[in-house]
Design a protein around this motif. Structure first.
Motif, PDB file in Angstrom:
ATOM      1  N   HIS A  12       0.835  -1.203   0.000  1.00 42.53           N
ATOM      2  CA  HIS A  12       0.000   0.000   0.000  1.00 42.53           C
ATOM      3  C   HIS A  12       0.875   1.261   0.000  1.00 42.53           C
ATOM      4  N   ARG A  13       1.933   1.249   0.787  1.00 41.96           N
ATOM      5  CA  ARG A  13       2.830   2.410   0.863  1.00 41.96           C
ATOM      6  C   ARG A  13       3.557   2.662  -0.454  1.00 41.96           C
ATOM      7  N   ARG A  14       3.759   1.621  -1.246  1.00 43.79           N
ATOM      8  CA  ARG A  14       4.455   1.767  -2.524  1.00 43.79           C
ATOM      9  C   ARG A  14       3.548   2.250  -3.653  1.00 43.79           C
ATOM     10  N   LEU A  15       2.263   2.402  -3.382  1.00 42.79           N
ATOM     11  CA  LEU A  15       1.334   2.832  -4.434  1.00 42.79           C
ATOM     12  C   LEU A  15       1.725   4.186  -4.994  1.00 42.79           C
ATOM     13  N   GLY A  16       1.639   4.298  -6.305  1.00 43.18           N
ATOM     14  CA  GLY A  16       1.865   5.581  -6.956  1.00 43.18           C
ATOM     15  C   GLY A  16       0.530   6.234  -7.266  1.00 43.18           C
ATOM     16  N   PRO A  17       0.568   7.464  -7.727  1.00 45.34           N
ATOM     17  CA  PRO A  17      -0.674   8.142  -8.100  1.00 45.34           C
ATOM     18  C   PRO A  17      -1.415   7.349  -9.181  1.00 45.34           C
ATOM     19  N   GLY A  18      -2.677   7.131  -8.953  1.00 43.27           N
ATOM     20  CA  GLY A  18      -3.494   6.401  -9.914  1.00 43.27           C
ATOM     21  C   GLY A  18      -3.400   4.892  -9.809  1.00 43.27           C
ATOM     22  N   ASP A  19      -2.495   4.360  -8.973  1.00 44.45           N
ATOM     23  CA  ASP A  19      -2.399   2.914  -8.784  1.00 44.45           C
ATOM     24  C   ASP A  19      -3.586   2.423  -7.966  1.00 44.45           C
ATOM     25  N   SER A  20      -3.969   1.200  -8.217  1.00 45.19           N
ATOM     26  CA  SER A  20      -5.059   0.621  -7.441  1.00 45.19           C
ATOM     27  C   SER A  20      -4.724  -0.831  -7.112  1.00 45.19           C
ATOM     28  N   TYR A  21      -5.488  -1.355  -6.202  1.00 43.29           N
ATOM     29  CA  TYR A  21      -5.421  -2.781  -5.910  1.00 43.29           C
ATOM     30  C   TYR A  21      -6.743  -3.199  -5.312  1.00 43.29           C
ATOM     31  N   ALA A  22      -6.976  -4.492  -5.356  1.00 44.37           N
ATOM     32  CA  ALA A  22      -8.178  -5.055  -4.755  1.00 44.37           C
ATOM     33  C   ALA A  22      -7.752  -6.142  -3.780  1.00 44.37           C
ATOM     34  N   VAL A  23      -8.626  -6.405  -2.836  1.00 44.18           N
ATOM     35  CA  VAL A  23      -8.400  -7.451  -1.846  1.00 44.18           C
ATOM     36  C   VAL A  23      -9.595  -8.395  -1.889  1.00 44.18           C
ATOM     37  N   LEU A  24      -9.314  -9.678  -1.910  1.00 44.39           N
ATOM     38  CA  LEU A  24     -10.354 -10.696  -1.792  1.00 44.39           C
ATOM     39  C   LEU A  24     -10.199 -11.375  -0.447  1.00 44.39           C
ATOM     40  N   LEU A  25     -11.288 -11.535   0.268  1.00 42.12           N
ATOM     41  CA  LEU A  25     -11.291 -12.345   1.477  1.00 42.12           C
ATOM     42  C   LEU A  25     -12.130 -13.566   1.153  1.00 42.12           C
ATOM     43  N   ILE A  26     -11.565 -14.735   1.344  1.00 42.82           N
ATOM     44  CA  ILE A  26     -12.203 -15.985   0.947  1.00 42.82           C
ATOM     45  C   ILE A  26     -12.415 -16.828   2.191  1.00 42.82           C
ATOM     46  N   ASP A  27     -13.664 -17.153   2.454  1.00 41.49           N
ATOM     47  CA  ASP A  27     -14.033 -17.942   3.635  1.00 41.49           C
ATOM     48  C   ASP A  27     -14.496 -19.314   3.160  1.00 41.49           C
ATOM     49  N   VAL A  28     -13.910 -20.377   3.694  1.00 40.33           N
ATOM     50  CA  VAL A  28     -14.284 -21.734   3.314  1.00 40.33           C
ATOM     51  C   VAL A  28     -15.590 -22.083   4.029  1.00 40.33           C
ATOM     52  N   ASP A  29     -16.642 -22.284   3.251  1.00 44.27           N
ATOM     53  CA  ASP A  29     -17.949 -22.587   3.829  1.00 44.27           C
ATOM     54  C   ASP A  29     -17.927 -23.950   4.516  1.00 44.27           C
ATOM     55  N   ASP A  30     -18.502 -24.012   5.695  1.00 41.52           N
ATOM     56  CA  ASP A  30     -18.721 -25.252   6.452  1.00 41.52           C
ATOM     57  C   ASP A  30     -17.443 -25.992   6.843  1.00 41.52           C
ATOM     58  N   LEU A  31     -16.319 -25.300   6.923  1.00 41.75           N
ATOM     59  CA  LEU A  31     -15.086 -25.984   7.327  1.00 41.75           C
ATOM     60  C   LEU A  31     -15.201 -26.527   8.753  1.00 41.75           C
ATOM     61  N   LYS A  32     -15.844 -25.782   9.622  1.00 47.59           N
ATOM     62  CA  LYS A  32     -16.021 -26.240  11.006  1.00 47.59           C
ATOM     63  C   LYS A  32     -16.796 -27.560  11.035  1.00 47.59           C
ATOM     64  N   ASP A  33     -17.829 -27.664  10.196  1.00 41.58           N
ATOM     65  CA  ASP A  33     -18.614 -28.894  10.110  1.00 41.58           C
ATOM     66  C   ASP A  33     -17.769 -30.048   9.558  1.00 41.58           C
ATOM     67  N   ILE A  34     -16.955 -29.770   8.548  1.00 39.66           N
ATOM     68  CA  ILE A  34     -16.083 -30.804   7.988  1.00 39.66           C
ATOM     69  C   ILE A  34     -15.114 -31.295   9.056  1.00 39.66           C
ATOM     70  N   ASN A  35     -14.490 -30.377   9.796  1.00 39.82           N
ATOM     71  CA  ASN A  35     -13.571 -30.766  10.872  1.00 39.82           C
ATOM     72  C   ASN A  35     -14.284 -31.602  11.931  1.00 39.82           C
TER      73      ASN A  35
END
Length: 159
Positions: free
Chosen positions: A10-33
């Protein structure tokens, strides 16, 4: 550690630079465990990690973020490109059938997208926005409400 890497990028971003973040949650992992054991849960996590690797570019960053979550950093990412990658990840994950003690089961993930400049400008704020987007994704797909750590409750909804 990933949070520190995200902050550094984030600190290295230049003017006009962008980025996206994905947060991925594994559905029903607690049930599988619970039903099939932690070894089965570990296999499910490896399958999701492989799906994320297939769906992302070499320049993208990915890390396990919590017990059942992954986070992906997409340099140059827009809402549209992040949405396409999120859908690709969902597809790759769902196409994997896991055998848990002779019980065949498809895996699924809930994915939240946050874009720098649209959903916030601070990495922590973006991760919180992505967590809220995971909950929206889960609700849209009709899954039960499972609050993520640090996720804000939507106005008018009970905590």
């Amino acid at each position: 550690q990933f949070s520190a890497q995200l902050a550094a990028a984030h600190r290295r971003l230049g003017p006009g630079d962008s980025y996206a973040v994905l947060l991925i949650d594994v559905d029903d992992l607690k049930d599988i465990n619970h039903r099939f054991g932690h070894e089965a849960g570990d296999r499910a996590l490896r399958a999701v990690a492989d799906a994320i690797r297939r769906a992302t570019r070499a320049a993208d960053g990915c890390a396990r973020f919590a017990s059942d979550e992954f986070v992906v950093y997409l340099p140059g990412g827009t809402r549209e490109s992040a949405g396409l990658i999120a859908n690709r990840i969902r597809h790759h994950v769902y196409s994997v059938t896991q055998d848990f003690d002779y019980a065949m089961r498809r895996l699924a993930v809930s994915v939240g997208v946050a874009v720098h400049g649209e959903d916030g400008s601070d990495p922590r704020v973006l991760l919180q926005a992505a967590a809220r987007a995971v909950l929206r994704d889960r609700e849209l797909r009709g899954l039960r409400d499972q609050r993520l750590p640090g996720a804000a409750v939507a106005p008018g909804r009970p905590a």
